[in-house]
Design a protein around this motif. Structure first.
Motif, short mmCIF file in Angstrom:
data_model
loop_
_atom_site.label_atom_id
_atom_site.label_comp_id
_atom_site.label_asym_id
_atom_site.label_seq_id
_atom_site.Cartn_x
_atom_site.Cartn_y
_atom_site.Cartn_z
N LEU A 338 14.26 31.66 32.09
CA LEU A 338 13.33 31.73 33.21
C LEU A 338 12.19 32.72 32.92
O LEU A 338 11.07 32.55 33.41
CB LEU A 338 14.07 32.14 34.49
CG LEU A 338 13.26 32.10 35.80
CD1 LEU A 338 12.75 30.69 36.06
CD2 LEU A 338 14.11 32.58 36.97
N ALA A 339 12.47 33.76 32.12
CA ALA A 339 11.44 34.74 31.79
C ALA A 339 10.27 34.09 31.04
O ALA A 339 9.12 34.48 31.21
CB ALA A 339 12.03 35.88 30.96
N THR A 340 10.58 33.07 30.22
CA THR A 340 9.52 32.35 29.51
C THR A 340 8.63 31.62 30.49
O THR A 340 7.41 31.61 30.37
CB THR A 340 10.14 31.35 28.52
OG1 THR A 340 11.07 32.02 27.67
CG2 THR A 340 9.06 30.68 27.67
N THR A 341 9.25 31.01 31.50
CA THR A 341 8.48 30.29 32.53
C THR A 341 7.57 31.25 33.28
O THR A 341 6.42 30.92 33.59
CB THR A 341 9.44 29.60 33.51
OG1 THR A 341 10.36 28.79 32.77
CG2 THR A 341 8.68 28.72 34.49
N GLN A 342 8.07 32.43 33.57
CA GLN A 342 7.27 33.41 34.31
C GLN A 342 6.04 33.83 33.52
O GLN A 342 5.00 34.13 34.09
CB GLN A 342 8.12 34.63 34.65
CG GLN A 342 9.18 34.34 35.71
CD GLN A 342 10.12 35.51 35.94
OE1 GLN A 342 10.50 36.20 34.99
NE2 GLN A 342 10.50 35.74 37.18
N ARG A 343 6.14 33.83 32.19
CA ARG A 343 4.98 34.16 31.37
C ARG A 343 3.93 33.05 31.43
O ARG A 343 2.74 33.29 31.27
CB ARG A 343 5.38 34.41 29.92
CG ARG A 343 6.17 35.69 29.71
CD ARG A 343 6.14 36.12 28.24
NE ARG A 343 6.68 35.11 27.35
CZ ARG A 343 7.96 35.04 27.00
NH1 ARG A 343 8.83 35.92 27.48
NH2 ARG A 343 8.39 34.11 26.17
#
Length: 361
Positions: A338-343
């Motif tokens: 999910l951290a990748t999506t937030q970027r």
């Protein structure tokens, strides 16, 4: 297939370990490792296994040089590493690895460093300095060192070498981009302009841009898209997550298609067989075809070029700003983290509608 067999003397003690293997005809052969210690014999076995894998035979007796584990040739182990990786990752990634290793080998040969035991922290710092001084980007130097470190780590895990000879690897600081506006999404007005221009002047690129903006596919995913991956009855697009696949559960993602995208793809797939590539006519073009076309359009329209991958950022941001939760955005993009999506999602910027809500009376 190979294994070790114990050779004993008359007193029943181990005199040496034999390396045994079968050739392609199933005939068994053996050769003495000339080692009494099993751990040392296992190291020789791994070395011979690697040599056999690369050359189809064992080294000749005269070629064999008895070395300590740290003295295995760097170049040979790089070849072995790439050979093993070629069975796990795609060809384009192997080509990138080869480019990184080519730079490293060139530097080490210039310094007359051929064995792992010759490596040290000072040498790697010199490599970092020379590469940066030559104008190589921080990102490329970081990837050079990361790939080389991955090779050494794998050799330690396989017990081919006992330890990492570099006690402290150079740190590469991330540099702030000179043009941060080149990252992130295109605005709604820019998307409309880009699609309108492509439809009128570059009709072959128009459906590609539609898939990028309306489904968030990567350039490689668009290139590999087949007619059978599109379910027009249910309006679903099935995409293979080549970049982020971790297991069978994450191998594919399904995307609900926008009505405008369905119309475009129906026209494109009208005469396609199920196994046919949707964009077959683009296969023989330069490998950066999508980025090149997007850059041309942006230049013509005087729009800041944000890379072809910026279409994917635009799709993600549009979903998030429309009130769709991040987990759904994550699934649509095929991210495992999910951290990748937030970027990807640039939803923390004020827009005109937000400013209109500010009223001090």
């Amino acid at each position: 297939m190979s294994w070790l067999a114990e050779r004993k003397n008359r007193q029943g003690k181990t005199s040496s370990w034999l390396y045994r293997y079968k050739d392609k005809y199933g005939i068994e052969h053996q050769r003495s490792t000339k080692e009494k210690d099993k751990k040392a014999a296992l190291r020789i076995k791994k070395h011979w296994d690697a040599y056999f894998l690369l050359n189809g035979c064992l080294p000749e007796e005269k070629e064999e040089i008895k070395r300590t584990p740290e003295e295995y040739e760097i170049e040979k182990q790089i070849e072995r590493f790439l050979l093993h990786k070629s069975a796990e990752i795609r060809e384009s990634t192997i080509e990138r690895y080869q480019a990184h290793f080519k730079a490293i080998k060139s530097f080490l040969n210039k310094k007359k460093v051929y064995f792992f035991e010759q490596l040290n922290t000072s040498l790697m710092n010199d490599y970092k300095f020379e590469r940066l001084k030559s104008g190589t980007s921080y990102k490329t130097v970081f990837e050079d060192l990361a790939v080389f470190r991955a090779l050494i780590k794998s050799l330690v895990e396989e017990e081919i070498i006992e330890r990492d000879p570099v006690k402290k690897w150079p740190e590469i600081q991330k540099k702030i981009p000179k043009h941060p506006e080149t990252l992130g999404p295109y605005s709604d007005e820019e998307v409309i302009q880009i699609l309108s221009y492509a439809k009128e002047n570059m009709p072959y690129f128009y459906p590609i841009a539609m898939v990028a903006f309306y489904a968030g596919l990567r350039a490689g995913e668009i290139r590999d898209l087949k007619a059978k991956d599109i379910d027009f009855n249910n309006g679903i697009l099935t995409v293979f997550n080549r970049k982020s696949v971790r297991d069978a559960g994450t191998a594919y993602r399904k995307i609900l298609m926008h009505p405008d995208l369905i119309v475009v793809l129906k026209q494109k797939c009208k005469l396609c067989l199920p196994e046919a590539l949707v964009f077959a006519s683009e296969q023989n073009r330069w490998r950066e075809w999508a980025a090149s076309d997007m850059a041309k359009i942006c230049k013509e329209l005087n729009i800041q070029y944000r890379r072809f991958h910026g279409c994917r950022h635009t799709f993600a941001t549009k979903l998030a700003n429309s009130g769709i939760g991040l987990p759904k955005v994550q699934a649509a993009l095929g991210h495992t983290n999910l951290a990748t999506t937030q970027r990807y999602v640039k939803s923390n910027m004020l827009d005109k509608n937000d400013l209109d809500k500010i009223n001090f009376g």
